[in-house]
Design a protein around this motif. Structure first.
Motif, PDB file in Angstrom:
ATOM      1  N   MET A 155      -0.066  -3.892   6.001  1.00  0.00           N
ATOM      2  CA  MET A 155      -1.231  -4.572   5.180  1.00  0.00           C
ATOM      3  C   MET A 155      -1.900  -6.122   6.132  1.00  0.00           C
ATOM      4  O   MET A 155      -1.264  -6.532   6.790  1.00  0.00           O
ATOM      5  N   ARG A 205      -5.252  -9.398   3.374  1.00  0.00           N
ATOM      6  CA  ARG A 205      -4.746  -9.255   1.593  1.00  0.00           C
ATOM      7  C   ARG A 205      -2.895  -9.340   1.591  1.00  0.00           C
ATOM      8  O   ARG A 205      -2.187  -9.472   0.643  1.00  0.00           O
ATOM      9  N   ARG A 206      -2.800 -10.025   3.150  1.00  0.00           N
ATOM     10  CA  ARG A 206      -1.035 -10.474   3.003  1.00  0.00           C
ATOM     11  C   ARG A 206      -0.949 -11.900   1.771  1.00  0.00           C
ATOM     12  O   ARG A 206      -1.794 -12.510   0.856  1.00  0.00           O
ATOM     13  N   PRO A 233       0.546  -1.543  -0.189  1.00  0.00           N
ATOM     14  CA  PRO A 233       0.307  -0.070   0.181  1.00  0.00           C
ATOM     15  C   PRO A 233       1.011   1.044  -0.239  1.00  0.00           C
ATOM     16  O   PRO A 233       0.232   2.549  -0.269  1.00  0.00           O
TER      17      PRO A 233
END
Length: 379
Positions: free
Chosen positions: A364, A368-369, A203
């Motif tokens: 994260m 979403r890892r 991100p």
């Protein structure tokens, strides 16, 4: 009885260059032996057992890269590559660093020692206390490191402070932020331990100040871009920072963050004459702290000589930002991360192959890892 002076094996096919380098190092107090070919160097290594090898890249017969690869497999030693440091030789020089060379320095010219000669002496002196790295195949390195990510093997060796706890998903997803990396000697191969393991949807943008001449950073960025899921670019001009990208500071200059038209940018600026290392990590971090709250920054200080980055990242840590120092067991030269630790500014200390996983955990949310879905790209 004091410690004996380090022994250096100087390898170069030019008799003039062998003598020039031997004279420089001998005047600095080193014991010096020489070899005219890669084959001769390999034969003499087990007998001499030198503390450091200086190695020409371009030699007839067995060239410097082939000799380096044999050294790192058969008799690992700190190796300093000595080359013309031109853009034309950038690929070979970076390959040497990836194969495990400690550093690459410019060939000294005739006459007085000057800056180039002093740099050679200082680099060899630092290399004498460095840790040679056995560099295995990149694909295998990525496989092992991704296995660590899947197992979430990222605990700090010491209990973390409250600011080092993984953020909640809401914290991980919201707001702009930047990861700032300072690195010097041993940097190219160390960056390969970290950046290829960050997922494409990481991100925050990552900005890297790697001490390196201008001729090499564009090539470094291209090579890393081939390995990474993130887009990797050299900041040769003002570059808008976006999620999913890595920005490599252009060599020989400095990099600062700025806000233009409401957008965060990395701006290449002339090297500051009062700072000895460029691109300068302290200058990068200080500029970021002028624009963003400390809790929207993560500082990572990796292998390198000197103390660049230590003061500014300690300041970042003191203001509530997260910081990582590379641990001694993986650092080629422990100088820079050690300075951050001594200042009390390291929020967490990790070997290079666990840093990417820590960044993922911090920034994260679990859903979403990268361990929750297939890898986007392979090395």
């Amino acid at each position: 009885m004091g410690r004996p002076e380090p022994t250096v094996l100087v390898v170069d096919d030019s008799a003039l260059m062998r003598r020039r380098i031997a004279d420089l190092l001998g005047e600095a107090g080193f014991r010096v032996e020489t070899a005219a070919t890669g084959e001769e160097a390999l034969a003499r290594l087990p007998v001499l057992d030198p503390d450091v090898v200086t190695l020409d890249i371009t030699m007839p017969g067995m060239d410097g890269l082939a000799c380096l690869a044999r050294i790192m497999v058969e008799h690992p030693k700190p190796v300093v590559m000595v080359s013309a440091l031109t853009g034309a030789g950038a690929e070979e020089t970076l390959e040497a660093l990836r194969l495990g060379a400690v550093e690459a320095v410019q060939k000294p010219a005739a006459g007085a020692i000057g800056r180039i000669g002093m740099e050679l002496v200082e680099t060899v002196r630092a290399a004498a206390s460095s840790r040679p790295r056995r560099v295995h195949g990149l694909r295998e390195r990525l496989r092992l490191a991704r296995a660590r990510i899947a197992g979430e093997d990222f605990a700090a060796p010491a209990p973390p402070s409250p600011q080092d706890a993984p953020p909640s998903p809401a914290e991980a997803l919201g707001g702009e932020g930047v990861v700032l990396i300072g690195v010097s000697t041993g940097g190219p191969s160390t960056l390969e331990d970290i950046l290829p393991l960050l997922p494409a949807d990481f991100p925050w943008p990552v900005v890297v100040a790697q001490h390196m001449p201008a001729a090499f950073t564009a090539t470094l960025a291209r090579r890393l871009d081939e390995l990474c899921a993130l887009r990797v670019v050299e900041a040769a001009r003002a570059t808008v920072l976006e999620p999913g990208m890595v920005c490599i500071a252009r060599g020989g200059a400095d990099l600062e963050l700025a806000r233009r038209g409401g957008r965060l940018q990395a701006v290449c600026v002339p090297a500051s004459p009062d700072r000895p290392w460029h691109p300068n990590a302290d200058r990068l971090v200080t500029s970021a702290l002028r624009l963003l709250p400390a809790d929207r920054l993560v500082g990572v200080l990796l292998t390198g000589m000197g103390d660049d980055g230590g003061a500014s990242m300690a300041d970042l840590h003191g203001r509530g930002g997260r910081t990582i120092a590379e641990s001694e067991d993986s650092a080629v030269i422990f100088g820079m991360p050690q300075d951050l630790i001594r200042r009390g500014g390291a929020g967490i200390v990790l070997p290079s192959n666990r840093i990417a996983g820590q960044l993922v955990r911090w920034l994260m949310p679990a859903a979403r890892r990268p361990d929750r879905r297939p890898d986007q790209r392979t090395g």
